[in-house]
Design a protein around this motif. Structure first.
Motif, PDB file in Angstrom:
ATOM      1  N   SER A 164       6.767 131.212  64.620  1.00  0.00           N
ATOM      2  CA  SER A 164       7.209 131.728  63.326  1.00  0.00           C
ATOM      3  C   SER A 164       8.417 130.982  62.776  1.00  0.00           C
ATOM      4  CB  SER A 164       7.554 133.215  63.445  1.00  0.00           C
ATOM      5  OG  SER A 164       8.573 133.416  64.427  1.00  0.00           O
ATOM      6  N   GLU A 165       9.068 130.170  63.608  1.00  0.00           N
ATOM      7  CA  GLU A 165      10.222 129.410  63.140  1.00  0.00           C
ATOM      8  C   GLU A 165       9.770 128.348  62.138  1.00  0.00           C
ATOM      9  OE1 GLU A 165      13.414 129.690  63.644  1.00  0.00           O
ATOM     10  OE2 GLU A 165      13.265 131.438  64.955  1.00  0.00           O
ATOM     11  N   PRO A 166      10.366 128.299  60.953  1.00  0.00           N
ATOM     12  CA  PRO A 166       9.922 127.314  59.950  1.00  0.00           C
ATOM     13  C   PRO A 166      10.050 125.867  60.425  1.00  0.00           C
ATOM     14  CG  PRO A 166      11.281 129.003  58.933  1.00  0.00           C
ATOM     15  CD  PRO A 166      11.384 129.214  60.409  1.00  0.00           C
ATOM     16  N   TRP A 167      11.123 125.560  61.170  1.00  0.00           N
ATOM     17  CA  TRP A 167      11.291 124.164  61.584  1.00  0.00           C
ATOM     18  C   TRP A 167      10.231 123.769  62.609  1.00  0.00           C
ATOM     19  CZ3 TRP A 167      12.277 122.221  66.438  1.00  0.00           C
ATOM     20  CH2 TRP A 167      12.654 123.120  67.432  1.00  0.00           C
ATOM     21  N   ILE A 168       9.773 124.711  63.435  1.00  0.00           N
ATOM     22  CA  ILE A 168       8.701 124.402  64.384  1.00  0.00           C
ATOM     23  C   ILE A 168       7.394 124.142  63.636  1.00  0.00           C
ATOM     24  CG2 ILE A 168       7.330 125.292  66.306  1.00  0.00           C
ATOM     25  CD1 ILE A 168       9.743 126.828  67.249  1.00  0.00           C
ATOM     26  N   LEU A 169       7.112 124.969  62.636  1.00  0.00           N
ATOM     27  CA  LEU A 169       5.922 124.741  61.814  1.00  0.00           C
ATOM     28  C   LEU A 169       6.006 123.397  61.095  1.00  0.00           C
ATOM     29  CD1 LEU A 169       5.621 128.338  60.316  1.00  0.00           C
ATOM     30  CD2 LEU A 169       4.171 127.324  62.085  1.00  0.00           C
ATOM     31  N   GLY A 170       7.208 123.037  60.639  1.00  0.00           N
ATOM     32  CA  GLY A 170       7.378 121.731  60.005  1.00  0.00           C
ATOM     33  C   GLY A 170       7.136 120.589  60.963  1.00  0.00           C
ATOM     34  N   VAL A 171       7.603 120.719  62.201  1.00  0.00           N
ATOM     35  CA  VAL A 171       7.361 119.684  63.212  1.00  0.00           C
ATOM     36  C   VAL A 171       5.873 119.549  63.490  1.00  0.00           C
ATOM     37  CG1 VAL A 171       7.684 119.126  65.656  1.00  0.00           C
ATOM     38  CG2 VAL A 171       9.635 119.821  64.274  1.00  0.00           C
ATOM     39  N   ILE A 172       5.158 120.675  63.548  1.00  0.00           N
ATOM     40  CA  ILE A 172       3.704 120.619  63.767  1.00  0.00           C
ATOM     41  C   ILE A 172       3.022 119.860  62.631  1.00  0.00           C
ATOM     42  CG2 ILE A 172       1.610 122.017  63.904  1.00  0.00           C
ATOM     43  CD1 ILE A 172       3.272 124.178  65.297  1.00  0.00           C
ATOM     44  N   ALA A 173       3.416 120.142  61.394  1.00  0.00           N
ATOM     45  CA  ALA A 173       2.807 119.458  60.246  1.00  0.00           C
ATOM     46  C   ALA A 173       3.115 117.963  60.268  1.00  0.00           C
ATOM     47  CB  ALA A 173       3.315 120.091  58.951  1.00  0.00           C
ATOM     48  N   LEU A 174       4.357 117.600  60.541  1.00  0.00           N
ATOM     49  CA  LEU A 174       4.713 116.179  60.604  1.00  0.00           C
ATOM     50  C   LEU A 174       3.984 115.481  61.744  1.00  0.00           C
ATOM     51  CD1 LEU A 174       8.578 116.385  59.981  1.00  0.00           C
ATOM     52  CD2 LEU A 174       6.830 115.620  58.377  1.00  0.00           C
ATOM     53  N   THR A 175       3.834 116.161  62.875  1.00  0.00           N
ATOM     54  CA  THR A 175       3.133 115.572  64.006  1.00  0.00           C
ATOM     55  C   THR A 175       1.667 115.325  63.678  1.00  0.00           C
ATOM     56  OG1 THR A 175       4.620 116.684  65.557  1.00  0.00           O
ATOM     57  CG2 THR A 175       2.542 115.873  66.433  1.00  0.00           C
ATOM     58  N   LEU A 176       1.030 116.305  63.039  1.00  0.00           N
ATOM     59  CA  LEU A 176      -0.378 116.126  62.660  1.00  0.00           C
ATOM     60  C   LEU A 176      -0.552 114.960  61.692  1.00  0.00           C
ATOM     61  CD1 LEU A 176      -1.468 119.856  62.146  1.00  0.00           C
ATOM     62  CD2 LEU A 176      -2.131 118.333  64.016  1.00  0.00           C
ATOM     63  N   SER A 177       0.365 114.823  60.752  1.00  0.00           N
ATOM     64  CA  SER A 177       0.248 113.760  59.760  1.00  0.00           C
ATOM     65  C   SER A 177       0.517 112.384  60.356  1.00  0.00           C
ATOM     66  CB  SER A 177       1.216 114.037  58.601  1.00  0.00           C
ATOM     67  OG  SER A 177       1.138 113.011  57.629  1.00  0.00           O
ATOM     68  N   TYR A 178       1.638 112.244  61.049  1.00  0.00           N
ATOM     69  CA  TYR A 178       2.038 110.912  61.515  1.00  0.00           C
ATOM     70  C   TYR A 178       1.272 110.460  62.747  1.00  0.00           C
ATOM     71  CZ  TYR A 178       5.761 109.979  58.246  1.00  0.00           C
ATOM     72  OH  TYR A 178       6.453 109.685  57.095  1.00  0.00           O
ATOM     73  N   THR A 179       0.699 111.387  63.509  1.00  0.00           N
ATOM     74  CA  THR A 179      -0.119 110.971  64.648  1.00  0.00           C
ATOM     75  C   THR A 179      -1.317 110.160  64.188  1.00  0.00           C
ATOM     76  OG1 THR A 179       0.547 112.876  65.983  1.00  0.00           O
ATOM     77  CG2 THR A 179      -1.507 111.812  66.582  1.00  0.00           C
ATOM     78  N   ALA A 180      -1.883 110.518  63.033  1.00  0.00           N
ATOM     79  CA  ALA A 180      -3.023 109.768  62.513  1.00  0.00           C
ATOM     80  C   ALA A 180      -2.637 108.326  62.197  1.00  0.00           C
ATOM     81  CB  ALA A 180      -3.569 110.459  61.265  1.00  0.00           C
ATOM     82  N   TYR A 181      -1.451 108.126  61.627  1.00  0.00           N
ATOM     83  CA  TYR A 181      -1.000 106.766  61.307  1.00  0.00           C
ATOM     84  C   TYR A 181      -0.650 105.980  62.573  1.00  0.00           C
ATOM     85  CZ  TYR A 181      -0.627 108.416  56.480  1.00  0.00           C
ATOM     86  OH  TYR A 181      -0.893 108.918  55.233  1.00  0.00           O
ATOM     87  N   VAL A 182       0.074 106.617  63.479  1.00  0.00           N
ATOM     88  CA  VAL A 182       0.502 105.925  64.692  1.00  0.00           C
ATOM     89  C   VAL A 182      -0.699 105.592  65.580  1.00  0.00           C
ATOM     90  CG1 VAL A 182       1.845 106.203  66.818  1.00  0.00           C
ATOM     91  CG2 VAL A 182       2.824 106.870  64.631  1.00  0.00           C
ATOM     92  N   ALA A 183      -1.720 106.457  65.589  1.00  0.00           N
ATOM     93  CA  ALA A 183      -2.923 106.174  66.362  1.00  0.00           C
ATOM     94  C   ALA A 183      -3.586 104.883  65.878  1.00  0.00           C
ATOM     95  CB  ALA A 183      -3.897 107.342  66.268  1.00  0.00           C
ATOM     96  N   GLU A 184      -3.614 104.682  64.567  1.00  0.00           N
ATOM     97  CA  GLU A 184      -4.191 103.444  64.037  1.00  0.00           C
ATOM     98  C   GLU A 184      -3.333 102.231  64.380  1.00  0.00           C
ATOM     99  OE1 GLU A 184      -7.410 103.059  62.011  1.00  0.00           O
ATOM    100  OE2 GLU A 184      -7.304 104.464  63.668  1.00  0.00           O
ATOM    101  N   VAL A 185      -2.022 102.415  64.410  1.00  0.00           N
ATOM    102  CA  VAL A 185      -1.145 101.309  64.808  1.00  0.00           C
ATOM    103  C   VAL A 185      -1.409 100.936  66.259  1.00  0.00           C
ATOM    104  CG1 VAL A 185       1.252 100.630  65.174  1.00  0.00           C
ATOM    105  CG2 VAL A 185       0.624 101.882  63.107  1.00  0.00           C
ATOM    106  N   PHE A 186      -1.492 101.928  67.135  1.00  0.00           N
ATOM    107  CA  PHE A 186      -1.786 101.660  68.541  1.00  0.00           C
ATOM    108  C   PHE A 186      -3.164 101.026  68.700  1.00  0.00           C
ATOM    109  CE2 PHE A 186       1.472 104.879  70.048  1.00  0.00           C
ATOM    110  CZ  PHE A 186       2.222 103.944  70.736  1.00  0.00           C
ATOM    111  N   ARG A 187      -4.139 101.498  67.946  1.00  0.00           N
ATOM    112  CA  ARG A 187      -5.490 100.931  68.052  1.00  0.00           C
ATOM    113  C   ARG A 187      -5.503  99.460  67.639  1.00  0.00           C
ATOM    114  NH1 ARG A 187     -10.686 100.884  65.174  1.00  0.00           N
ATOM    115  NH2 ARG A 187      -9.648 101.501  63.255  1.00  0.00           N
ATOM    116  N   ALA A 188      -4.754  99.132  66.585  1.00  0.00           N
ATOM    117  CA  ALA A 188      -4.653  97.728  66.185  1.00  0.00           C
ATOM    118  C   ALA A 188      -3.997  96.894  67.282  1.00  0.00           C
ATOM    119  CB  ALA A 188      -3.859  97.617  64.883  1.00  0.00           C
ATOM    120  N   GLY A 189      -2.961  97.456  67.937  1.00  0.00           N
ATOM    121  CA  GLY A 189      -2.326  96.732  69.035  1.00  0.00           C
ATOM    122  C   GLY A 189      -3.252  96.527  70.213  1.00  0.00           C
ATOM    123  N   LEU A 190      -4.036  97.542  70.560  1.00  0.00           N
ATOM    124  CA  LEU A 190      -4.987  97.400  71.666  1.00  0.00           C
ATOM    125  C   LEU A 190      -6.051  96.353  71.346  1.00  0.00           C
ATOM    126  CD1 LEU A 190      -5.412 101.185  72.567  1.00  0.00           C
ATOM    127  CD2 LEU A 190      -4.255  99.450  73.955  1.00  0.00           C
TER     128      LEU A 190
END
Length: 302
Positions: A164-190
């Motif tokens: 219920s903490e707003p900052w925890i919910l914000g971290v979840i949203a940022l993690t979901l968004s940026y994981t998609a970008y970082v996954a593509e960066v890692f895939r390009a590196g592999l």
């Protein structure tokens, strides 16, 4: 001199250190070196002078504008900045905490998704399909919209254990968004690691897991370190988007102070705090990029 003894050449005289100490540049070479140094100093002075003139011209144009007095009172009030700075600093510390927590989660999840996407095991086809859908969907949703969806939609489900903490919910949203970008960066590196590296590791007796862990992954991470830093610089700035959920981070603290005093200087103070973090990170990323470029040129020369 004894005829039966063979003269042994003095190897110390031909060592690299001895050769370097014996080297003496010619007069022409010394003249070229002096010219290069003088040209470098001249270019430095010209660049500095042009930069200062540009800053002075922009400042003079701003001060000479008709609305400068109002802008000065609303955005550059020193007393207002000193009054708001403690609250801004406490709020910015929450931004830093959100950034650090999200960064660790993003690195781990992004690497796992990248490894799933590059694997060719037939049994992992459902996971590969799920990872592809995840990347396509969350890279297509704006981060601010995702913060709204997670911040207000997840508590509305009323599931047991939902934070219920707003900052925890914000971290979840940022993690979901940026994981998609970082996954593509890692895939390009592999994918940037040459197949010969994998073949050589298998020839040495390493299995697939050992090959990825000890051969492919270290090279992939080294290749994508600069773009990874760029993503995390953007992540540090986007922690301000969590302000829409209500936690007292830097932007929210500036907004409260500005609404109370009808002065926008706290927004400038919050911006300066973010700049104090992002500019050193940007310069560090540029340095890594230059080193990677030089390393690529050196490898190509060999």
């Amino acid at each position: 001199m004894d005829i039966g003894k063979t003269a042994v050449p003095d190897r110390s005289a031909t060592s690299p250190d001895a050769l370097d100490s014996a080297y003496r540049p010619s007069d022409h070479e010394r003249e070229r070196q002096r010219y290069r140094r003088s040209r470098k100093r001249r270019h430095t002075w010209v660049s500095t002078l042009c930069t200062l003139l540009g800053v002075v011209a922009v400042a003079a144009a701003a001060v000479a504008s008709p609305g400068w007095e109002r802008v000065d009172s609303l955005f550059f009030d020193g007393a207002e900045l000193r009054s708001a700075f403690p609250d801004l600093l406490r709020g910015f510390w929450l931004n830093v905490q959100m950034f650090l927590v999200a960064e660790v989660l993003i690195l781990v999840l992004g690497l796992l998704i990248a490894l799933v996407r590059v694997t060719r095991a037939p049994g992992l086809q459902p996971l590969r399909l799920a990872a592809t859908v995840y990347v396509d969907v969350f890279r297509g949703v704006p981060t601010l919209l995702l913060v709204f969806l997670v911040g207000f939609g997840l508590p509305a489900l009323q599931l047991q254990g939902t934070p219920s903490e707003p900052w925890i919910l914000g971290v979840i949203a940022l993690t979901l968004s940026y994981t998609a970008y970082v996954a593509e960066v890692f895939r390009a590196g592999l994918n940037s690691v040459h197949p010969a590296q994998r073949n050589a590791a298998r020839a040495l007796g390493l299995n697939e897991r050992q090959t990825v862990r000890h051969v492919v992954l270290p090279q992939a991470v080294r290749n994508v370190l600069p773009p990874l830093l760029n993503d995390f610089i953007a992540l540090q700035k986007d922690t301000a988007l969590v302000a829409v959920l209500g936690p007292l981070e830097a932007l929210r603290a500036a907004q409260i102070k500005a609404d109370y005093d009808f002065n926008y200087t706290p927004y400038l103070g919050a911006a300066l705090l973010f700049i104090a973090v992002t500019i050193p990170l940007t310069r560090f990323a540029d340095r890594l990029q230059r080193k990677a470029t030089l390393r690529t040129w050196a490898e190509a020369a060999r």
